[in-house]
Structure formats: C-alpha cells, structure tokens
Scaffold this motif. Structure first.
Motif, PDB file in Angstrom:
ATOM      1  N   MET A   1      -3.828  10.280   3.931  1.00  0.00           N
ATOM      2  CA  MET A   1      -3.063  10.736   5.082  1.00  0.00           C
ATOM      3  C   MET A   1      -1.891   9.788   5.362  1.00  0.00           C
ATOM      4  O   MET A   1      -0.774  10.224   5.668  1.00  0.00           O
ATOM      5  N   VAL A   2      -2.169   8.487   5.268  1.00  0.00           N
ATOM      6  CA  VAL A   2      -1.109   7.507   5.504  1.00  0.00           C
ATOM      7  C   VAL A   2      -0.008   7.649   4.458  1.00  0.00           C
ATOM      8  O   VAL A   2       1.187   7.633   4.784  1.00  0.00           O
ATOM      9  N   ILE A   3      -0.391   7.813   3.214  1.00  0.00           N
ATOM     10  CA  ILE A   3       0.613   7.945   2.147  1.00  0.00           C
ATOM     11  C   ILE A   3       1.419   9.226   2.320  1.00  0.00           C
ATOM     12  O   ILE A   3       2.652   9.232   2.168  1.00  0.00           O
ATOM     13  N   GLY A   4       0.746  10.341   2.646  1.00  0.00           N
ATOM     14  CA  GLY A   4       1.456  11.603   2.832  1.00  0.00           C
ATOM     15  C   GLY A   4       2.441  11.540   3.985  1.00  0.00           C
ATOM     16  O   GLY A   4       3.579  12.041   3.874  1.00  0.00           O
ATOM     17  N   ALA A   5       2.040  10.916   5.100  1.00  0.00           N
ATOM     18  CA  ALA A   5       2.949  10.789   6.239  1.00  0.00           C
ATOM     19  C   ALA A   5       4.135   9.900   5.896  1.00  0.00           C
ATOM     20  O   ALA A   5       5.275  10.164   6.324  1.00  0.00           O
ATOM     21  N   ALA A   6       3.910   8.853   5.111  1.00  0.00           N
ATOM     22  CA  ALA A   6       5.016   7.975   4.724  1.00  0.00           C
ATOM     23  C   ALA A   6       6.012   8.720   3.838  1.00  0.00           C
ATOM     24  O   ALA A   6       7.231   8.515   3.952  1.00  0.00           O
ATOM     25  N   VAL A   7       5.504   9.581   2.940  1.00  0.00           N
ATOM     26  CA  VAL A   7       6.404  10.365   2.084  1.00  0.00           C
ATOM     27  C   VAL A   7       7.250  11.318   2.931  1.00  0.00           C
ATOM     28  O   VAL A   7       8.465  11.470   2.719  1.00  0.00           O
ATOM     29  N   LEU A   8       6.624  11.967   3.908  1.00  0.00           N
ATOM     30  CA  LEU A   8       7.384  12.869   4.800  1.00  0.00           C
ATOM     31  C   LEU A   8       8.448  12.105   5.580  1.00  0.00           C
ATOM     32  O   LEU A   8       9.565  12.597   5.779  1.00  0.00           O
ATOM     33  N   LEU A   9       8.101  10.909   6.013  1.00  0.00           N
ATOM     34  CA  LEU A   9       9.060  10.112   6.768  1.00  0.00           C
ATOM     35  C   LEU A   9      10.245   9.723   5.890  1.00  0.00           C
ATOM     36  O   LEU A   9      11.402   9.712   6.345  1.00  0.00           O
ATOM     37  N   PHE A  10       9.966   9.411   4.638  1.00  0.00           N
ATOM     38  CA  PHE A  10      11.053   9.069   3.719  1.00  0.00           C
ATOM     39  C   PHE A  10      11.974  10.266   3.489  1.00  0.00           C
ATOM     40  O   PHE A  10      13.205  10.127   3.457  1.00  0.00           O
ATOM     41  N   ILE A  11      11.376  11.449   3.347  1.00  0.00           N
ATOM     42  CA  ILE A  11      12.187  12.671   3.173  1.00  0.00           C
ATOM     43  C   ILE A  11      13.012  12.954   4.420  1.00  0.00           C
ATOM     44  O   ILE A  11      14.193  13.342   4.344  1.00  0.00           O
ATOM     45  N   ALA A  12      12.406  12.754   5.593  1.00  0.00           N
ATOM     46  CA  ALA A  12      13.105  13.027   6.852  1.00  0.00           C
ATOM     47  C   ALA A  12      14.331  12.148   7.029  1.00  0.00           C
ATOM     48  O   ALA A  12      15.301  12.541   7.704  1.00  0.00           O
ATOM     49  N   SER A  13      14.321  10.957   6.428  1.00  0.00           N
ATOM     50  CA  SER A  13      15.463  10.058   6.600  1.00  0.00           C
ATOM     51  C   SER A  13      16.732  10.611   5.957  1.00  0.00           C
ATOM     52  O   SER A  13      17.844  10.187   6.314  1.00  0.00           O
ATOM     53  N   PHE A  14      16.606  11.570   5.039  1.00  0.00           N
ATOM     54  CA  PHE A  14      17.776  12.157   4.383  1.00  0.00           C
ATOM     55  C   PHE A  14      18.212  13.475   5.029  1.00  0.00           C
ATOM     56  O   PHE A  14      19.231  14.036   4.629  1.00  0.00           O
ATOM     57  N   ILE A  46      -0.721  -1.145   4.774  1.00  0.00           N
ATOM     58  CA  ILE A  46      -2.064  -0.607   5.032  1.00  0.00           C
ATOM     59  C   ILE A  46      -2.747  -0.223   3.732  1.00  0.00           C
ATOM     60  O   ILE A  46      -3.922  -0.534   3.498  1.00  0.00           O
ATOM     61  N   VAL A  47      -2.015   0.463   2.855  1.00  0.00           N
ATOM     62  CA  VAL A  47      -2.597   0.915   1.584  1.00  0.00           C
ATOM     63  C   VAL A  47      -2.954  -0.276   0.706  1.00  0.00           C
ATOM     64  O   VAL A  47      -4.028  -0.321   0.097  1.00  0.00           O
ATOM     65  N   VAL A  48      -2.056  -1.259   0.617  1.00  0.00           N
ATOM     66  CA  VAL A  48      -2.341  -2.441  -0.209  1.00  0.00           C
ATOM     67  C   VAL A  48      -3.570  -3.169   0.305  1.00  0.00           C
ATOM     68  O   VAL A  48      -4.433  -3.607  -0.465  1.00  0.00           O
ATOM     69  N   ASN A  49      -3.666  -3.304   1.630  1.00  0.00           N
ATOM     70  CA  ASN A  49      -4.819  -3.992   2.208  1.00  0.00           C
ATOM     71  C   ASN A  49      -6.121  -3.251   1.935  1.00  0.00           C
ATOM     72  O   ASN A  49      -7.168  -3.865   1.696  1.00  0.00           O
ATOM     73  N   ARG A  50      -6.054  -1.912   1.916  1.00  0.00           N
ATOM     74  CA  ARG A  50      -7.257  -1.113   1.641  1.00  0.00           C
ATOM     75  C   ARG A  50      -7.647  -1.155   0.175  1.00  0.00           C
ATOM     76  O   ARG A  50      -8.818  -0.959  -0.160  1.00  0.00           O
ATOM     77  N   CYS A  51      -6.679  -1.392  -0.710  1.00  0.00           N
ATOM     78  CA  CYS A  51      -6.979  -1.433  -2.133  1.00  0.00           C
ATOM     79  C   CYS A  51      -7.598  -2.758  -2.561  1.00  0.00           C
ATOM     80  O   CYS A  51      -8.172  -2.851  -3.643  1.00  0.00           O
ATOM     81  N   LEU A  52      -7.469  -3.788  -1.723  1.00  0.00           N
ATOM     82  CA  LEU A  52      -8.030  -5.090  -2.065  1.00  0.00           C
ATOM     83  C   LEU A  52      -9.508  -5.126  -1.730  1.00  0.00           C
ATOM     84  O   LEU A  52      -9.938  -4.528  -0.735  1.00  0.00           O
ATOM     85  N   ALA A 109      -3.293   5.390  11.051  1.00  0.00           N
ATOM     86  CA  ALA A 109      -3.463   3.939  10.940  1.00  0.00           C
ATOM     87  C   ALA A 109      -4.383   3.403  12.023  1.00  0.00           C
ATOM     88  O   ALA A 109      -5.237   2.552  11.771  1.00  0.00           O
ATOM     89  N   VAL A 110      -4.236   3.912  13.247  1.00  0.00           N
ATOM     90  CA  VAL A 110      -5.080   3.447  14.350  1.00  0.00           C
ATOM     91  C   VAL A 110      -6.511   3.944  14.188  1.00  0.00           C
ATOM     92  O   VAL A 110      -7.480   3.250  14.511  1.00  0.00           O
ATOM     93  N   ALA A 111      -6.678   5.179  13.669  1.00  0.00           N
ATOM     94  CA  ALA A 111      -8.016   5.759  13.546  1.00  0.00           C
ATOM     95  C   ALA A 111      -8.808   5.208  12.377  1.00  0.00           C
ATOM     96  O   ALA A 111     -10.027   5.380  12.320  1.00  0.00           O
ATOM     97  N   THR A 112      -8.124   4.545  11.458  1.00  0.00           N
ATOM     98  CA  THR A 112      -8.815   4.067  10.257  1.00  0.00           C
ATOM     99  C   THR A 112     -10.008   3.177  10.565  1.00  0.00           C
ATOM    100  O   THR A 112     -11.111   3.411  10.047  1.00  0.00           O
ATOM    101  N   VAL A 115     -12.950   5.441  12.528  1.00  0.00           N
ATOM    102  CA  VAL A 115     -13.646   6.555  11.883  1.00  0.00           C
ATOM    103  C   VAL A 115     -14.259   6.050  10.577  1.00  0.00           C
ATOM    104  O   VAL A 115     -13.523   5.626   9.678  1.00  0.00           O
ATOM    105  N   PRO A 116     -15.600   6.071  10.446  1.00  0.00           N
ATOM    106  CA  PRO A 116     -16.241   5.514   9.235  1.00  0.00           C
ATOM    107  C   PRO A 116     -15.723   6.093   7.925  1.00  0.00           C
ATOM    108  O   PRO A 116     -15.477   5.337   6.987  1.00  0.00           O
ATOM    109  N   PRO A 117     -15.545   7.416   7.790  1.00  0.00           N
ATOM    110  CA  PRO A 117     -15.041   7.913   6.495  1.00  0.00           C
ATOM    111  C   PRO A 117     -13.669   7.366   6.126  1.00  0.00           C
ATOM    112  O   PRO A 117     -13.346   7.215   4.952  1.00  0.00           O
ATOM    113  N   LEU A 118     -12.829   7.068   7.134  1.00  0.00           N
ATOM    114  CA  LEU A 118     -11.491   6.556   6.854  1.00  0.00           C
ATOM    115  C   LEU A 118     -11.488   5.060   6.571  1.00  0.00           C
ATOM    116  O   LEU A 118     -10.551   4.545   5.959  1.00  0.00           O
ATOM    117  N   SER A 119     -12.536   4.355   7.017  1.00  0.00           N
ATOM    118  CA  SER A 119     -12.568   2.903   6.856  1.00  0.00           C
ATOM    119  C   SER A 119     -13.197   2.463   5.547  1.00  0.00           C
ATOM    120  O   SER A 119     -13.278   1.272   5.272  1.00  0.00           O
TER     121      SER A 119
END
Length: 248
Positions: A1-14, A46-52, A109-112, A115-119
């Motif tokens: 969800m975080v990655i998808g929202a970031a992609v939309l935000l990047f598209i919106a900037s154009f 957030i994503v990098v921290n979750r991958c570690l 990001a706040v709900a991560t 919510v146990p499934p997101l954490s």
C-alpha cells in the motif's frame, strides 16, 4: 500500500496543479522535491526499514519513524493546499491526486505498527545453519565409495562419510568375507582399521605401500584370504591381512 501510494504521488507531480494553467509541481523545486518527493522519500525509508531483519537508526533516528513523519507532514501540507485554492481557480488533477495519494500513504504508514498483518516483516530473519560435523564433506553428486569422481585417478580416495572425522578410523566396520569364491568377486571399496602393509604382486617380502585407516582403497581381486588392492596413485599390491576391513 505504501509503495502504491508513493507511485501515485510521483505520477501526480507531473499533472496540472490548477486547471487552466499549464504548470505542475516541478515548476518549483519546493513543491516538486520538497513536497511530492519528500513523501516518496518517506515511503522509501519505511520500505527499507521493513525489509531489514532489525530496525536501523541513522544519526540516532529510526528509519521507519522518520519516514512516517515525512508522510504525515506532506499529507498535512497537501490538505491545506487543496483547501486554500486561489479564487477563480480550480484544483487540478495533480493537486487532487496528490492529496489522495499522500493521505493514503500517511494512513498506511501510521497504521502499520497498529495493525498486526501490516506490521509483519517483509523479509524474515535468516534461518540458522546447522553446523556440519568436523571434517564432514558435502555430497559430491557422484557418490562414494565405488564411484569415480571427476579428475580423480582410478582408485583414488572418495569423499569421507558425513560425521566421520577426516583421517579417522571408519565406524562400525563390516567384516569382509575371508573366503569368497573368485568367480563371484566384484571390485569394492574398503578401508582398513589400522595401518597395514601392501606387498607386491610378485611375492616380494618388501612392502610397496602402506594402507592408512580412514582412507578408501579399491579391491580389484581376491586371492584366497588376501585382496589385491589399488592405491590412490594407481599402484597395485596384495593385502595379506584383510580381517576387520570396512566395505563401502
């Protein structure tokens, strides 16, 4: 969800920030890099921290918490940019989509941590590797004993059994048949329990080699109670005392 929202935000900037104006967030670095890309950078943290396997800190700051702070701040600024649209101007697709994406990003990001499934960690902790016994070798693929290994002379030493110390005495020796009919003989690998001399096939009383325990040799012929064995370097000789050997 975080990655998808970031992609939309990047598209919106154009996309257009306001209808009727051919401009977007990249017309000003403060908006493009500071606002839109600030949220994307927060998502990346957030994503990098979750991958570690374990949370990391940079300059005493937790990467995940820093990323959450970025996303919340951007969502707050985007909300007021959308509310405070100048008169006689309508908000464009870039501003509307940017606010929606930033709100979703901040919410995820706040709900991560709540919510146990997101954490759950994206990458599990590495499994401990079971230690190998001292001196054990991994399987070679050609098998042992009795199988020729690539690049090894005929009659060379095969890999030791897993769990058997290198150069040690083979365990649980199998007694060789002392009187096996010559017509039923088939070459086999064997190891001696103690060092034993190997005499020449011509009957010379002087040993030509010594067979060492923990090493596999190839029996190529049987002569009564004795065996004709071949060493690692291809020499053949007679093992007069074949008692207590371990057959492979």
């Amino acid at each position: 969800m975080v990655i998808g929202a970031a992609v939309l935000l990047f598209i919106a900037s154009f996309l257009k920030t306001y209808d009727g104006f051919d401009s977007n967030a990249w017309d000003g670095l403060g908006s493009g890099l500071g606002l839109y890309m600030g949220a994307v950078a927060g998502a990346a943290l957030i994503v990098v921290n979750r991958c570690l396997p374990q949370p990391r800190k940079v300059l005493g700051l937790d990467l995940g918490n820093t990323g959450v702070g970025f996303t919340v701040l951007v969502a707050w600024i985007m909300f007021w940019d959308l509310v405070d649209v100048p008169d006689q101007v309508d908000a464009g697709g870039g501003l509307i989509l940017g606010f929606i994406a930033s709100a979703v990003l901040a919410g995820a990001a706040v709900a991560t941590p709540l919510v146990p499934p997101l954490s759950a960690a994206l990458v599990g902790a590495p499994k401990p590797v079971a230690p190998q016994p001292y001196g054990a070798q991994p399987p070679s693929g050609y098998g042992y004993p009795g199988a020729q290994q690539p690049g090894q002379p005929y009659g060379g030493q095969p890999q030791p059994q897993p769990g058997q110390p290198f150069g040690g005495q083979p365990q649980a020796p199998q007694q060789a048949q002392a009187a096996q009919p010559a017509g039923d003989f088939s070459p086999f690998w064997f190891a001696v329990p103690v060092a034993r001399p190997l005499y020449g096939e011509d009957g010379s009383p002087t040993p030509i080699a010594e067979l060492a325990p923990g090493t596999w040799y190839l029996a190529v012929e049987q002569r009564g109670a004795a065996l004709v064995a071949q060493t690692q370097d291809g020499r053949r000789g007679v093992l007069q005392d074949a008692s207590g050997i371990q057959r492979g």
